[in-house]
Each structure stands twice: as structure tokens, then as C-alpha cells.
Design an enzyme around this catalytic site. Structure first.
Site, PDB file in Angstrom:
ATOM      1  N   TYR A  64     -33.097  11.394  38.786  1.00 43.87           N
ATOM      2  CA  TYR A  64     -32.621  10.142  38.176  1.00 43.87           C
ATOM      3  C   TYR A  64     -32.807  10.184  36.656  1.00 43.87           C
ATOM      4  O   TYR A  64     -31.897   9.840  35.900  1.00 43.87           O
ATOM      5  CB  TYR A  64     -33.392   8.966  38.792  1.00 43.87           C
ATOM      6  CG  TYR A  64     -32.882   7.591  38.415  1.00 43.87           C
ATOM      7  CD1 TYR A  64     -31.843   6.999  39.140  1.00 43.87           C
ATOM      8  CD2 TYR A  64     -33.440   6.878  37.367  1.00 43.87           C
ATOM      9  CE1 TYR A  64     -31.383   5.731  38.813  1.00 43.87           C
ATOM     10  CE2 TYR A  64     -32.987   5.608  37.034  1.00 43.87           C
ATOM     11  CZ  TYR A  64     -31.965   5.032  37.764  1.00 43.87           C
ATOM     12  OH  TYR A  64     -31.506   3.775  37.438  1.00 43.87           O
ATOM     13  N   SER A 121     -30.123   3.519  31.861  1.00 42.67           N
ATOM     14  CA  SER A 121     -31.394   2.977  32.361  1.00 42.67           C
ATOM     15  C   SER A 121     -32.436   3.177  31.272  1.00 42.67           C
ATOM     16  O   SER A 121     -32.262   4.020  30.382  1.00 42.67           O
ATOM     17  CB  SER A 121     -31.820   3.756  33.608  1.00 42.67           C
ATOM     18  OG  SER A 121     -33.150   3.455  33.973  1.00 42.67           O
TER      19      SER A 121
HETATM   20  P1  NAD Z   1     -26.992  -1.489  43.898  1.00 42.16           P
HETATM   21  O1  NAD Z   1     -27.492  -0.507  44.911  1.00 42.16           O
HETATM   22  O2  NAD Z   1     -27.267  -2.946  44.096  1.00 42.16           O
HETATM   23  O3  NAD Z   1     -25.410  -1.290  43.734  1.00 42.16           O
HETATM   24  C1  NAD Z   1     -24.831  -0.010  43.710  1.00 42.16           C
HETATM   25  C2  NAD Z   1     -23.355  -0.116  44.030  1.00 42.16           C
HETATM   26  O4  NAD Z   1     -22.814   1.217  44.065  1.00 42.16           O
HETATM   27  C3  NAD Z   1     -23.052  -0.737  45.394  1.00 42.16           C
HETATM   28  O5  NAD Z   1     -21.865  -1.493  45.276  1.00 42.16           O
HETATM   29  C4  NAD Z   1     -22.818   0.496  46.279  1.00 42.16           C
HETATM   30  O6  NAD Z   1     -21.983   0.213  47.378  1.00 42.16           O
HETATM   31  C5  NAD Z   1     -22.124   1.415  45.284  1.00 42.16           C
HETATM   32  N1  NAD Z   1     -22.192   2.839  45.609  1.00 42.16           N
HETATM   33  C6  NAD Z   1     -23.275   3.561  46.015  1.00 42.16           C
HETATM   34  N2  NAD Z   1     -22.921   4.856  46.213  1.00 42.16           N
HETATM   35  C7  NAD Z   1     -21.599   4.945  45.913  1.00 42.16           C
HETATM   36  C8  NAD Z   1     -20.657   6.016  45.926  1.00 42.16           C
HETATM   37  N3  NAD Z   1     -20.999   7.261  46.313  1.00 42.16           N
HETATM   38  N4  NAD Z   1     -19.385   5.753  45.545  1.00 42.16           N
HETATM   39  C9  NAD Z   1     -19.006   4.506  45.181  1.00 42.16           C
HETATM   40  N5  NAD Z   1     -19.853   3.451  45.160  1.00 42.16           N
HETATM   41  C10 NAD Z   1     -21.135   3.672  45.541  1.00 42.16           C
HETATM   42  O7  NAD Z   1     -27.543  -0.945  42.497  1.00 42.16           O
HETATM   43  P2  NAD Z   1     -27.930  -1.723  41.146  1.00 42.16           P
HETATM   44  O8  NAD Z   1     -29.407  -1.958  41.192  1.00 42.16           O
HETATM   45  O9  NAD Z   1     -27.013  -2.862  40.883  1.00 42.16           O
HETATM   46  O10 NAD Z   1     -27.684  -0.555  40.072  1.00 42.16           O
HETATM   47  C11 NAD Z   1     -26.470  -0.425  39.344  1.00 42.16           C
HETATM   48  C12 NAD Z   1     -26.664   0.560  38.192  1.00 42.16           C
HETATM   49  O11 NAD Z   1     -27.704   0.105  37.333  1.00 42.16           O
HETATM   50  C13 NAD Z   1     -27.083   1.969  38.660  1.00 42.16           C
HETATM   51  O12 NAD Z   1     -26.467   2.945  37.837  1.00 42.16           O
HETATM   52  C14 NAD Z   1     -28.589   1.970  38.424  1.00 42.16           C
HETATM   53  O13 NAD Z   1     -29.095   3.270  38.228  1.00 42.16           O
HETATM   54  C15 NAD Z   1     -28.668   1.125  37.169  1.00 42.16           C
HETATM   55  N6  NAD Z   1     -30.000   0.550  36.955  1.00 42.16           N
HETATM   56  C16 NAD Z   1     -30.513  -0.356  37.854  1.00 42.16           C
HETATM   57  C17 NAD Z   1     -31.794  -0.872  37.628  1.00 42.16           C
HETATM   58  C18 NAD Z   1     -32.433  -1.886  38.561  1.00 42.16           C
HETATM   59  O14 NAD Z   1     -33.608  -2.211  38.363  1.00 42.16           O
HETATM   60  N7  NAD Z   1     -31.727  -2.408  39.548  1.00 42.16           N
HETATM   61  C19 NAD Z   1     -32.528  -0.452  36.498  1.00 42.16           C
HETATM   62  C20 NAD Z   1     -31.968   0.469  35.624  1.00 42.16           C
HETATM   63  C21 NAD Z   1     -30.680   0.959  35.866  1.00 42.16           C
END
Ligand code: NAD
Length: 258
Positions: free
Chosen positions: A153, A140
Site C-alpha cells: 500500500y 493517502s
Molecule cells: P471503500 O472500500 O469504501 O471503497 C472502494 C471502492 O472501490 C468500492 O466502491 C469498491 O467496490 C471499489 N473497488 C474495489 N476493488 C475494485 C476493482 N478491482 N475495480 C473497481 N472497483 C473496485 O474504500 P475507501 O475507504 O472509500 O477508499 C477510497 C480511496 O481512498 C482508496 O484509494 C484508499 O486507499 C484511499 N484512502 C482511504 C482512507 C480511509 O481511511 N478510508 C485513507 C487514505 C486513503
């Protein structure tokens, strides 16, 4: 590309987009989440049908060490190989440090950081035996910069960047690369769900709250897209990225240039 890929936390958002983009390149796909719903299997089936690749769903809770390792072992057994590991799973909790619930701290460290350690530890022997592989960790902008109220985080994502560099050095002569992608704000269902609350809290319309509140740190004032994240992962997994290892790729609209 025709490789076998495991993507943690891949039934939604960035992980699902990465799975679809790798499938479009001909990769076999292991989808993962901790749920046990018919939709999870159906999602794998739809990827298989759309892209003509092997795709299956593995239920495994990335909060648990043993399940992280089992995910990699199950998928590798079914593929009979493992070429790509994408550590994508991540959760968030926002609170002042003195009020931060211990249980949320533990969960974020386990899911956002330790899960990557366990899956990497399980994947590396297979990749070494095959003579190469690709590891991509979704960190991130918060792996490189801090924001208040996100102690767990930010700590976990800085940890992911450190883990990435260390693993890259250990595997440098094994033709296994390890890199981190560092997204800024990406419009996933998770982020979309926060917009109505922010509109209410700030008494602003959608466009204003997005530009002035949510994207205050992102100089382009635009969300990055899940497709942009996925394209960068496809590149890092390609032959042309063979000499890119131990680095971070920011896709954050200029956030970390500040
Ligand atoms: P999201 O919530 O849309 O998807 C997360 C996925 O992880 C889902 O499929 C959920 O079912 C699964 N999950 C959650 N807990 C779990 C567990 N204990 N075991 C197995 N699966 C589990 O999230 P996203 O926004 O797509 O984020 C994905 C990655 O990108 C994360 O690491 C997040 O920190 C990172 N990220 C996201 C953003 C953003 O703005 N969306 C920004 C920076 C980094």
C-alpha cells in the site's frame, strides 16, 4: 460546473461521496466498481434523480489494464466529452514484508497504482482535444509517510504521488491539472468494519480504541470525513484551482506535519 466526470471505485466510501459532490455541482457522473449488482445501477439512478444530472454505472475491474482504459472510453463515448477523472479505487492488505502474499502485492500495485496510469493514458487524448481537464488521484498519508506491515500500500501510494507530479509536468501547458489528495484516516465502511475487531484485540471500548490505536498518528484524534475529501476534489476541479498542479493536498488531521 456542468462537466463530465469519471470516478473509479465509486460505489462506496470516498468515491461515492466525490461522485455525489460533483453531481451536486451539476456534473454528469460515471460511477464504477467491479461488481454486477442491481444496487450499482440503482445508485447511479438515485444520483441522477437527486441532482438532476446524467449518471450511469460502468462495471470495470480496475485490476485489469484493458478494463481501466475501457471505462474511460465507454464513459467518454456516452458523455461525448471528459472533463474530470478521479482515480479513487484502492484496496489494502496488512502483513509483514516477508509474509506478504505475492498475489496481494500484485493486486494492490495493479488496483492502487497501475489503474491510475491506464485511466490517465486513456483520458489525456480526450482532454487535450477539448483543451483542458482535471485529474485528481486519491493517494493517502501513506503516499508521504510509511507505516509497518503496509509495504504494498505504501509503495503504491508513493507511486501515485510520483505519477501525479510527472503527469502534471507533461500536461502543464495543456490546461490539464493533475493533483493528489492525501487522506489520513477517514471513517468509511471499510474502516468502520475494523473497529469491533480492534476493540476485541485490545480489550478497549470504542472511543479508546479509536483515539489510542486507530488515530494514534492523527494528531486531531478525529477521523476525516468523506464529505471533506469530496469538497477538496470539487475545489481542485474548479476554475479557481487552475494554477494548482503537481501537488499533494493532505487532509490528515496533522499526521504528515510530524
Ligand atoms: P471503500 O472500500 O469504501 O471503497 C472502494 C471502492 O472501490 C468500492 O466502491 C469498491 O467496490 C471499489 N473497488 C474495489 N476493488 C475494485 C476493482 N478491482 N475495480 C473497481 N472497483 C473496485 O474504500 P475507501 O475507504 O472509500 O477508499 C477510497 C480511496 O481512498 C482508496 O484509494 C484508499 O486507499 C484511499 N484512502 C482511504 C482512507 C480511509 O481511511 N478510508 C485513507 C487514505 C486513503
Amino acid at each position: 460546473m456542468g462537466k463530465a466526470a469519471v470516478i473509479t471505485g465509486s460505489t462506496s466510501g470516498i468515491g461515492l461521496a466525490i461522485a455525489r459532490a460533483l453531481a451536486a455541482e451539476g456534473c454528469s457522473i460515471a460511477l464504477n466498481s467491479f461488481t454486477d449488482r442491481p444496487e450499482d445501477e440503482a445508485l447511479a439512478g438515485s444520483i441522477s434523480d437527486e441532482f438532476g444530472v446524467e449518471a450511469f454505472y460502468v462495471r470495470a475491474d480496475m485490476a485489469k489494464a484493458g478494463e481501466c482504459r475501457r471505462l474511460v472510453e465507454d464513459a467518454t463515448r456516452r458523455f461525448r466529452r471528459l472533463d474530470i477523472l478521479v482515480n479513487n479505487v484502492g484496496i489494502q492488505h496488512v502483513a509483514p514484508v516477508e509474509e506478504f502474499p505475492t498475489e496481494r502485492w500484485d493486486a494492490i500495485l495493479a488496483i492502487n497504482l497501475s489503474s491510475a496510469f491506464h485511466t490517465i493514458a486513456a483520458a489525456v487524448p480526450h482532454m487535450k482535444r477539448q483543451g483542458g481537464g482535471r485529474i485528481v488521484n486519491i493517494a493517502s498519508a501513506h503516499g508521504l509517510r510509511a507505516s509497518p506491515f503496509k509495504s504494498a500500500y505504501v509503495a503504491a501510494k508513493h507511486g501515485v504521488v510520483g505519477l501525479t507530479k510527472t503527469v502534471a509536468l507533461e500536461l502543464a501547458e495543456e490546461h490539464i491539472t493533475c493533483n493528489a489528495v492525501c487522506p489520513g484516516y477517514v471513517l468509511t465502511p471499510l474502516v468502520e468494519a475494523q473497529i469491533p475487531d480492534q476493540m476485541k484485540a485490545h480489550n478497549m471500548d470504542r472511543e479508546t480504541v479509536v483515539r489510542q490505536v486507530m488515530l494514534a498518528k492523527q494528531p486531531t484524534r478525529e477521523f476525516a470525513t468523506v464529505e471533506q475529501m469530496a469538497a477538496s476534489v470539487v475545489f481542485l476541479c474548479s476554475d479557481m484551482a487552475a494554477q494548482i498542479t503537481g501537488t499533494t493536498l493532505s487532509i490528515d488531521g496533522g499526521w504528515t506535519a510530524q
